[in-house]
Design an enzyme around this catalytic site. Structure first.
Site, mmCIF file in Angstrom:
data_model
loop_
_atom_site.group_PDB
_atom_site.id
_atom_site.type_symbol
_atom_site.label_atom_id
_atom_site.label_comp_id
_atom_site.label_asym_id
_atom_site.label_seq_id
_atom_site.Cartn_x
_atom_site.Cartn_y
_atom_site.Cartn_z
ATOM 1 N N GLU A 21 -8.410 16.973 4.583
ATOM 2 C CA GLU A 21 -7.823 18.314 4.559
ATOM 3 C C GLU A 21 -6.411 18.393 5.131
ATOM 4 O OE1 GLU A 21 -10.655 20.777 6.640
ATOM 5 O OE2 GLU A 21 -12.074 20.763 4.993
ATOM 6 N N HIS A 41 -9.074 12.260 10.538
ATOM 7 C CA HIS A 41 -9.667 13.607 10.587
ATOM 8 C C HIS A 41 -9.069 14.298 11.813
ATOM 9 C CE1 HIS A 41 -13.317 16.096 9.152
ATOM 10 N NE2 HIS A 41 -12.694 16.846 10.036
ATOM 11 N N GLU A 53 -17.579 17.827 1.782
ATOM 12 C CA GLU A 53 -18.059 18.788 2.796
ATOM 13 C C GLU A 53 -18.452 20.088 2.114
ATOM 14 O OE1 GLU A 53 -15.510 19.719 6.152
ATOM 15 O OE2 GLU A 53 -14.915 17.615 6.337
ATOM 16 N N ARG A 61 -20.976 10.032 6.102
ATOM 17 C CA ARG A 61 -19.506 10.146 6.213
ATOM 18 C C ARG A 61 -19.137 10.388 7.670
ATOM 19 N NH1 ARG A 61 -15.723 14.973 5.079
ATOM 20 N NH2 ARG A 61 -13.705 13.962 5.266
ATOM 21 N N TYR A 84 -15.840 25.564 0.954
ATOM 22 C CA TYR A 84 -16.529 26.504 1.835
ATOM 23 C C TYR A 84 -16.537 27.924 1.280
ATOM 24 C CZ TYR A 84 -16.853 22.869 5.355
ATOM 25 O OH TYR A 84 -17.180 21.709 6.016
ATOM 26 N N ASN A 125 -13.616 19.501 -0.353
ATOM 27 C CA ASN A 125 -14.381 20.261 0.639
ATOM 28 C C ASN A 125 -14.373 21.711 0.189
ATOM 29 O OD1 ASN A 125 -14.552 17.910 2.066
ATOM 30 N ND2 ASN A 125 -13.327 18.597 3.807
HETATM 31 O O1 IFM Z 1 -15.512 21.506 11.043
HETATM 32 C C1 IFM Z 1 -14.639 21.511 9.956
HETATM 33 C C2 IFM Z 1 -14.273 20.105 9.547
HETATM 34 O O2 IFM Z 1 -13.718 19.391 10.598
HETATM 35 C C3 IFM Z 1 -13.279 20.149 8.422
HETATM 36 N N1 IFM Z 1 -13.713 20.992 7.350
HETATM 37 C C4 IFM Z 1 -14.220 22.290 7.675
HETATM 38 C C5 IFM Z 1 -15.261 22.214 8.765
HETATM 39 C C6 IFM Z 1 -15.804 23.610 9.112
HETATM 40 O O3 IFM Z 1 -14.762 24.435 9.538
#
Ligand code: IFM
Length: 450
Positions: free
Chosen positions: A172, A127, A360, A83, A300, A298
């Site tokens: 995002e 992005h 992600e 990606r 986290y 994504n």
């Molecule tokens: O680095 C970023 C990415 O550009 C977008 N998603 C989160 C990642 C980590 O913060």
């Protein structure tokens, strides 16, 4: 198997996509080469105090020149998908109009390089590196930027659409709009909630309007959008904190998911936004709800919120609180594999997307390159293993997850944090540009190759 045990590849569906994720501004460098125009992130980096280490993306990982080596690294890991994102100002230096052939030629080479190595190209169109020339005319606050995005999309997908069969319109929107136009911490550094909500609406609308353009130029392609989503908990069982959870979820998650899945913007969030709600024209919501082939997620970290009766943290009247005593990454983000299960099962229950791609997932820690040339990133390795175990659990629970993309192949420019945060499976020495697979990357390679 407990969620703490690393799974094996053969425990996932045979046709599962395994990938790594990157983005143009964070790795390419060559910020002023071959006719590339200025982006809002170039401008933001040039403003004193914006980036914690005072750095910029002019060189970054020098991927623009070193891409064959980087694709070799991805191939060595054993992923079958890669990606990446396309830098709009490399293609259209002024945002629209005059085309920079050298920019298109770069992505031609990159995509061909992926295909030669058996890597399926997954392209993100946006992005966050908007051409600065468009920002000068209002950026995403201006409805005209949608037309510019469609011009850019048409150009790129006509050029690459014969070889790229997976397209992500936006990465995002929360970050590009809320952090960029309200919180002031991302480019272009705006501080108005109303602007941010209008920007968000235009980003979502540009997504919907781009879909038929992509489908026309890239027959048979799969198209989607990637959202940053969070499972959210309330700090207590009190009615006030529970209500805060619902309000926070409205802006954080439902604001994006509801219109994309044809429900329009959530009424409760609209009411709380009041005058900051975006202007929505007839037909906009239908366009945003144009069917896609997958939802990019994504993931986290989870969030916890408490009631904020004063509204000092915004009209959702919720404030983030730290869950005490939990494991955290170098960023301070809570580590919660269970959060991934909770998030994916919630998305499935409430929206039932046809397919989900985990576009992600990753973590940042202080990495040390030893004199022997090793990076013993045990905590990142553990994060990766436990999140893969959680992913497997979500699939077994019936969530149609079809792919996983680790963030990121390389350490890179982490936006307002500059080069202080390392998320890579490979360590980058920014002086020599040498790449070294960390223990996490070596493990991912063994996992993929077994
Ligand atoms: O680095 C970023 C990415 O550009 C977008 N998603 C989160 C990642 C980590 O913060």
């Amino acid at each position: 198997m407990s969620a703490n045990t690393a799974p094996t590849r053969n425990q996932f569906p045979a046709d599962f996509r395994w990938g790594v994720s990157t983005s143009s501004f964070q790795i390419e460098g060559a910020g002023r080469e071959d006719g590339k125009g200025e982006s809002i992130w170039d401008r933001f980096c040039s403003e004193p105090g914006r980036i914690r280490d005072g750095s910029n993306g002019l060189v970054a990982c020098d991927h623009y020149h070193r891409w064959p080596q980087d694709l070799d690294l991805a191939k060595q890991l054993g992923v079958n998908a890669y990606r990446f994102s396309i830098a709009w100002p490399r293609i259209l230096p002024q945002g629209r109009g005059v085309v920079n052939e050298a920019g298109l030629a770069f992505y031609d080479r990159l995509v061909d390089g992926m295909l030669e190595r058996g890597l399926d190209p997954w392209a993100t169109l946006y992005h966050w590196d908007l051409p600065q020339a468009l920002q000068a005319q209002g950026g995403w606050i201006s409805r005209d930027t949608i037309a510019a995005f469609l011009e850019y999309t048409d150009l790129v997908t006509r050029r690459l659409g014969d070889r790229v069969k997976h397209w992500i319109t936006h990465n995002e929107p929360w970050c590009s709009c809320i952090m960029g136009y309200w919180e002031g911490v991302h480019a272009p550094g705006g501080t108005s909630l109303a602007d941010a909500m209008q920007a968000c609406h235009h980003v979502l609308l540009s997504h919907g309007q781009a879909i038929p353009v992509i489908r026309k130029n890239s027959p048979g392609a799969q198209v989607g959008i990637t959202l940053s989503l969070h499972p959210i908990a309330a700090a207590s069982d009190s009615a006030a904190d529970q209500a805060a959870l619902k309000r926070h979820d409205g802006l954080r998650n439902r604001w994006f998911l509801d219109p994309l899945f044809g429900r329009g913007y959530p009424e409760d969030t609209l009411a709380l936004l009041g005058a900051a709600a975006p202007q929505v024209l007839a037909g906009d919501l239908d366009a945003i709800a144009t069917p896609t082939d997958f939802l990019g997620v994504n993931y986290y970290f989870p969030e916890m919120v408490a009631d904020d009766p004063t509204g000092s943290h915004g009209p959702m009247r919720a404030k983030l609180v730290d869950r005490p005593g939990v494991e955290r990454t170098g960023f301070g983000w809570e580590v919660s594999p269970q959060g991934l299960v909770d998030l994916l099962t919630r998305i499935q229950r409430d929206y039932a997307p046809a397919a989900v791609q985990l576009t992600e997932n990753g973590s940042t820690f202080e990495d040390v390159l030893t004199p022997e040339g090793r990076v013993h990133d045990a905590r990142r390795l553990s994060y990766l293993q436990r999140h893969l175990a959680a992913l497997k659990q979500a699939i077994e629970a019936g969530v149609p997850v079809k792919g996983y993309f680790a963030w990121s192949l390389l350490d890179n420019f982490e936006w307002a944090e500059g080069y202080l945060r390392r998320f890579g499976l490979a360590y980058v020495d920014y002086t020599t540009q040498q790449r070294t697979l960390k223990d996490s990357g070596l493990w991912y390679g063994r996992f993929l190759n077994e």
